[in-house]
Design a protein around this motif. Structure first.
Motif, PDB file in Angstrom:
ATOM      1  N   ARG A 296     -19.439  85.815  37.164  1.00 29.75           N
ATOM      2  CA  ARG A 296     -19.653  86.582  35.741  1.00 29.75           C
ATOM      3  C   ARG A 296     -19.473  85.447  34.877  1.00 29.75           C
ATOM      4  O   ARG A 296     -19.685  85.195  34.009  1.00 29.75           O
ATOM      5  N   ALA A 297     -17.938  85.040  35.017  1.00 28.62           N
ATOM      6  CA  ALA A 297     -17.511  83.462  34.097  1.00 28.62           C
ATOM      7  C   ALA A 297     -18.762  82.447  33.862  1.00 28.62           C
ATOM      8  O   ALA A 297     -19.351  81.582  33.048  1.00 28.62           O
ATOM      9  N   MET A 298     -19.065  82.393  35.229  1.00 28.55           N
ATOM     10  CA  MET A 298     -20.563  81.061  35.307  1.00 28.55           C
ATOM     11  C   MET A 298     -21.658  81.323  34.608  1.00 28.55           C
ATOM     12  O   MET A 298     -21.941  80.384  34.039  1.00 28.55           O
ATOM     13  N   PHE A 299     -21.962  82.481  35.017  1.00 30.18           N
ATOM     14  CA  PHE A 299     -22.943  83.288  34.496  1.00 30.18           C
ATOM     15  C   PHE A 299     -23.102  83.057  32.618  1.00 30.18           C
ATOM     16  O   PHE A 299     -24.330  82.710  32.301  1.00 30.18           O
ATOM     17  N   HIS A 300     -21.623  83.785  32.100  1.00 30.02           N
ATOM     18  CA  HIS A 300     -21.556  83.352  30.720  1.00 30.02           C
ATOM     19  C   HIS A 300     -21.557  82.008  30.319  1.00 30.02           C
ATOM     20  O   HIS A 300     -22.316  81.769  29.341  1.00 30.02           O
ATOM     21  N   HIS A 301     -20.358  81.405  31.265  1.00 27.52           N
ATOM     22  CA  HIS A 301     -20.605  80.195  30.668  1.00 27.52           C
ATOM     23  C   HIS A 301     -21.981  79.335  30.933  1.00 27.52           C
ATOM     24  O   HIS A 301     -22.775  78.455  29.360  1.00 27.52           O
ATOM     25  N   PHE A 302     -23.226  79.123  31.611  1.00 26.51           N
ATOM     26  CA  PHE A 302     -24.505  78.824  31.744  1.00 26.51           C
ATOM     27  C   PHE A 302     -25.069  79.122  30.615  1.00 26.51           C
ATOM     28  O   PHE A 302     -26.412  78.197  29.928  1.00 26.51           O
ATOM     29  N   MET A 303     -25.217  80.526  30.501  1.00 26.32           N
ATOM     30  CA  MET A 303     -26.063  81.133  29.656  1.00 26.32           C
ATOM     31  C   MET A 303     -25.957  80.867  28.778  1.00 26.32           C
ATOM     32  O   MET A 303     -26.917  80.635  27.327  1.00 26.32           O
ATOM     33  N   GLN A 318     -36.532  66.897  21.490  1.00 23.23           N
ATOM     34  CA  GLN A 318     -35.634  65.041  22.275  1.00 23.23           C
ATOM     35  C   GLN A 318     -34.292  66.918  22.468  1.00 23.23           C
ATOM     36  O   GLN A 318     -33.951  67.855  21.448  1.00 23.23           O
ATOM     37  N   VAL A 319     -32.596  66.169  23.634  1.00 26.69           N
ATOM     38  CA  VAL A 319     -32.378  66.596  23.794  1.00 26.69           C
ATOM     39  C   VAL A 319     -31.322  65.459  24.847  1.00 26.69           C
ATOM     40  O   VAL A 319     -31.648  65.221  25.254  1.00 26.69           O
ATOM     41  N   GLY A 320     -29.802  65.753  24.104  1.00 28.77           N
ATOM     42  CA  GLY A 320     -29.250  64.706  24.631  1.00 28.77           C
ATOM     43  C   GLY A 320     -29.135  64.716  25.935  1.00 28.77           C
ATOM     44  O   GLY A 320     -29.007  66.034  26.448  1.00 28.77           O
ATOM     45  N   LEU A 321     -28.436  63.937  26.804  1.00 29.53           N
ATOM     46  CA  LEU A 321     -28.463  63.153  27.740  1.00 29.53           C
ATOM     47  C   LEU A 321     -27.209  64.062  28.221  1.00 29.53           C
ATOM     48  O   LEU A 321     -27.832  64.733  29.149  1.00 29.53           O
ATOM     49  N   LEU A 322     -26.239  64.645  27.339  1.00 30.56           N
ATOM     50  CA  LEU A 322     -24.818  65.729  28.297  1.00 30.56           C
ATOM     51  C   LEU A 322     -25.764  66.740  28.528  1.00 30.56           C
ATOM     52  O   LEU A 322     -25.689  67.747  29.442  1.00 30.56           O
ATOM     53  N   ASP A 323     -26.636  67.377  27.292  1.00 30.73           N
ATOM     54  CA  ASP A 323     -26.917  68.485  27.427  1.00 30.73           C
ATOM     55  C   ASP A 323     -28.069  68.571  28.316  1.00 30.73           C
ATOM     56  O   ASP A 323     -27.796  69.741  28.959  1.00 30.73           O
ATOM     57  N   ARG A 324     -28.522  68.193  28.329  1.00 31.09           N
ATOM     58  CA  ARG A 324     -29.711  68.144  29.698  1.00 31.09           C
ATOM     59  C   ARG A 324     -29.073  68.519  30.906  1.00 31.09           C
ATOM     60  O   ARG A 324     -29.910  68.990  32.104  1.00 31.09           O
ATOM     61  N   LEU A 325     -28.419  67.204  31.631  1.00 29.55           N
ATOM     62  CA  LEU A 325     -27.833  67.288  32.556  1.00 29.55           C
ATOM     63  C   LEU A 325     -27.578  68.843  32.285  1.00 29.55           C
ATOM     64  O   LEU A 325     -26.857  68.627  33.567  1.00 29.55           O
ATOM     65  N   HIS A 326     -26.157  68.843  31.443  1.00 27.53           N
ATOM     66  CA  HIS A 326     -25.203  70.716  32.023  1.00 27.53           C
ATOM     67  C   HIS A 326     -26.276  71.977  32.372  1.00 27.53           C
ATOM     68  O   HIS A 326     -26.517  72.599  32.668  1.00 27.53           O
ATOM     69  N   TYR A 327     -27.333  71.212  31.630  1.00 25.75           N
ATOM     70  CA  TYR A 327     -28.673  72.383  31.850  1.00 25.75           C
ATOM     71  C   TYR A 327     -29.366  72.220  33.394  1.00 25.75           C
ATOM     72  O   TYR A 327     -29.143  73.238  33.336  1.00 25.75           O
ATOM     73  N   GLY A 328     -29.712  70.698  33.629  1.00 24.79           N
ATOM     74  CA  GLY A 328     -30.256  70.783  34.994  1.00 24.79           C
ATOM     75  C   GLY A 328     -28.979  71.642  35.985  1.00 24.79           C
ATOM     76  O   GLY A 328     -29.157  72.052  36.811  1.00 24.79           O
ATOM     77  N   LEU A 329     -27.472  71.218  35.800  1.00 24.12           N
ATOM     78  CA  LEU A 329     -26.854  71.898  36.652  1.00 24.12           C
ATOM     79  C   LEU A 329     -26.751  73.874  36.392  1.00 24.12           C
ATOM     80  O   LEU A 329     -26.906  74.237  37.567  1.00 24.12           O
ATOM     81  N   GLY A 330     -26.985  74.575  35.345  1.00 20.92           N
ATOM     82  CA  GLY A 330     -27.145  75.550  34.929  1.00 20.92           C
ATOM     83  C   GLY A 330     -28.267  75.808  35.946  1.00 20.92           C
ATOM     84  O   GLY A 330     -28.424  76.929  36.969  1.00 20.92           O
ATOM     85  N   LYS A 331     -29.791  74.820  36.206  1.00 24.62           N
ATOM     86  CA  LYS A 331     -30.601  75.495  36.397  1.00 24.62           C
ATOM     87  C   LYS A 331     -30.546  75.662  37.571  1.00 24.62           C
ATOM     88  O   LYS A 331     -31.110  76.603  38.887  1.00 24.62           O
TER      89      LYS A 331
END
Length: 648
Positions: A296-303, A318-331
């Motif tokens: 549940r914590a992981m879900f809410h964090h990545f959402m 355009q999205v920053g590299l760190l945000d893009r990587l963070h989003y990729g991990l969430g994906k």
């Protein structure tokens, strides 16, 4: 597109004979029909219907869920120059009487025993109904009624006829012209008898082709056909565009297996009204609340990451590299598995229409990487009037005018449309036709709205429903009931809303809770309940709903134009609004006037300031029996806010 539906079928059968045209899930196994086999079936059914006496220009009723046999029957009727008219399969038998008599139907093709029973029930009221043909023979072995036969028998007889008359099928197809009437769709009839909307092959196929070009659809798309065929939206996505593009249409086994079938098919092109997307999200949130603490914590964090980054990525920003990587991990950990669970992992284009969709709901799906967009149209416009381009999808608009469409606003703010997809007429209703179609070709939509600075259309409400507050602190303020209802329905705990306020001194609403969502909420708090009526009247539930109402009021106060539409009082109804009880149309639109009359005692109690009111209501059960539900309803005040002045 200057052609007809049967001609397109022949083209696909000639160019791609062995490519899949449709799939149907039967006994848990997907059965495929090729374009060649579909053409053969249409030829044989057309021959059988011809032998029964179906004439060019005659109407034929079709009642059932999406099935290859019923699609083939529609094509067979169009081949003979007849006009298929689909009716809602969940309509009660008396609701079928007017459409059948209005179109003087002699032929009905239905799915199964349930629909046969409906036709037999109303046969005395529809004496011209001579032939009732059924697709599924289960339960019908001992039926002995004149004119009752299996579609398989008609198809078999047509196969013999086709062998004896090898040129008949092609000759009949060649007679068809783009300007011939192709189909008729009955409106939902919110204020009286439904009207038959007449469309030609050209109007339907023109809009289908425009929509296909807009979203670059081709024969590789996969579509799940699960909505009622009687609704023109289903017809456009699973029939008109199916033949225009040649993609594969998949028919689920039953209504109860749609979610499973959705995952198995993995459609690339998907359409659903907002309530379907709401239901999917509600099921996800219920499951997450029951999940373990880590998950549940992981879900809410990545959402939270998805909400910040996802929409920007979908809009091509355009999205920053760190945000893009963070989003990729969430994906990898959340979004991908979640999309797969929803059955939307392969969706390239998803549309919603019919009602406004909540901004949070809209953002949720787009943040997952699902290209969810809105469109605007109606039965009379063959659906496609406005579409949202990729990278321009917004929750508060319905897109830009699509190819061939002109839009202008009347002095009253009504949206007027000129399009190649406009209806030919309302069947046998010249007066109604003249009311909506001007001499110079403009269609009056009855919707109020405007084009914003970016060229997108924004809908406010139905013109006839936009009213004024009379008396009180908001005297003369605009009242937009649909706008208020939709804002409240954006909350997952609220399923349906009916707002009142025109020519009154304040706004009051009646609310249906979402039984699954609120039930799950109650169970997590160890709040016992014994069914919908009991749960709906719990003080804790009223507090939950009051919070939702006051959040909407705070939001409305920021809009100087609509601040007067804030909700002063509300109640939670003791029963769910139901089409069988006349409270909703078959397309699930609220019949506000009918509800106002049926629940007049509740409406009076709201405006008289009462804190509770007893009511007894007659309801109709699925098996046709009637009963009564009674309860003493709580009525509650809601906090309203002073209108915020807009900055100059």
């Amino acid at each position: 597109m200057r052609t007809t539906f049967p001609k397109l079928l022949q083209e696909h059968a000639a160019r791609r004979p062995d490519a899949p045209a449709m799939r149907e899930k039967e006994y848990g196994i997907w059965q495929t029909t090729s374009w060649r086999r579909m053409s053969e079936r249409v030829s044989h059914i057309a021959g059988g219907l011809h032998q029964l006496g179906l004439q060019r220009g005659e109407h034929l009723i079709i009642v059932g869920a999406n099935r290859p046999s019923l699609y083939a029957t529609m094509l067979a009727a169009q081949t003979l120059g007849a006009i298929p008219v689909a009716l809602y399969q969940d309509a009660a038998a008396p609701e079928c009487v007017f459409p059948i008599n209005n179109t003087e139907v002699r032929f009905a093709v239905v799915e199964d025993q349930e629909q046969v029973d409906k036709m037999l029930e109303i046969r005395e009221q529809c004496p011209q109904l001579a032939q009732i043909l059924f697709d599924d023979a289960r339960g019908l072995r001992n039926y002995d009624e004149p004119g009752l036969a299996g579609l398989a028998e008609i198809e078999a007889a047509g196969a013999i006829f086709a062998r004896e008359h090898p040129d008949f099928f092609q000759e009949e197809i060649d007679k068809g012209q783009p300007e011939d009437v192709a189909a008729m769709f009955f409106t939902s009839g919110t204020t009286g008898n439904p009207k038959g909307v007449v469309h030609t092959h050209f109007t339907l196929l023109n809009r289908a082709e425009v929509g296909a070009r807009f979203d670059r659809l081709d024969s590789r798309e996969e579509v799940l056909a699960y909505l009622p065929p009687a609704w023109i939206g289903q017809n456009i996505f699973s029939y008109s565009q199916w033949l225009a593009c040649g993609y594969v249409v998949n028919c689920p086994e039953s209504a109860s297996t749609v979610t499973i079938d959705l995952k198995e098919i993995g459609p690339t092109y998907y359409f659903a009204p907002p309530r379907v997307f709401e239901g999917l999200l509600t099921s996800v949130m219920i499951r997450m609340e029951d999940a373990g603490a880590i998950k549940r914590a992981m879900f809410h964090h990545f959402m939270k990451v998805a909400e910040k980054v996802g929409p920007a990525l979908m809009d091509g920003k355009q999205v920053g590299l760190l945000d893009r990587l963070h989003y990729g991990l969430g994906k990898l950990l959340v979004y991908g598995p979640l999309r797969n669970t929803l059955g939307l992992s392969r969706v390239r284009v998803a549309y919603t229409a019919g009602e406004a969709i909540g901004p949070d709901l809209f953002r949720f799906y787009r943040s997952l990487g699902i290209n969810l967009k809105q469109l605007y149209g109606s039965t009379e416009t063959a659906v496609f009037v406005c579409l949202q381009p990729d990278h321009e999808a917004r929750a508060d608009t319905v897109g830009v005018p699509c190819e061939g469409v002109e839009i202008k606003l009347s002095d009253s703010g009504e949206i007027l449309v000129k399009s190649p997809g406009l209806l030919k007429e309302y069947y046998k209703n010249e007066k109604a036709t003249r009311e909506v179609l001007s001499d110079d070709g403009w269609y009056h939509t009855s919707d109020a709205g405007f084009i914003d600075a970016s060229g997108h259309l924004k809908i406010i409400d139905r013109v006839k429903d936009v009213g004024r507050i009379q008396g009180g602190e908001h005297d003369g303020a605009m009242f937009a009931p649909k706008y208020v209802e939709n804002k409240l329905k954006f909350f997952s705990h609220i399923k349906e809303v009916v707002a009142f306020g025109d020519r009154r001194d304040r706004v009051c609403v009646m609310i249906n809770i979402d039984f699954d969502s609120v039930g799950n909420w109650a169970e997590r708090r160890n709040l016992p309940y014994a069914g919908y009526t009991d749960l709906a009247q719990k003080p804790q539930v009223y507090e939950l709903i009051r919070e939702c109402v006051e959040k909407v009021n705070a939001d409305l106060s920021r809009d100087e134009l609509l601040a007067g539409s804030q909700v002063s009082r509300f109640l939670v109804l003791h029963k769910e609004l139901d089409a069988d009880d006349g409270e909703l149309t078959r397309t699930n639109k609220v019949r506000r006037g009918f509800i106002g009359e049926k629940y007049a005692v509740l409406l009076d109690a709201l405006y008289d300031g009462k804190s509770e009111q007893y009511i007894e209501t007659q309801v109709k059960f699925e098996d046709g029996r009637t009963g009564k539900v009674n309860a003493t309803l709580r009525l509650m005040d809601a906090k309203t806010f002073a209108a915020m002045k807009q900055a100059a």
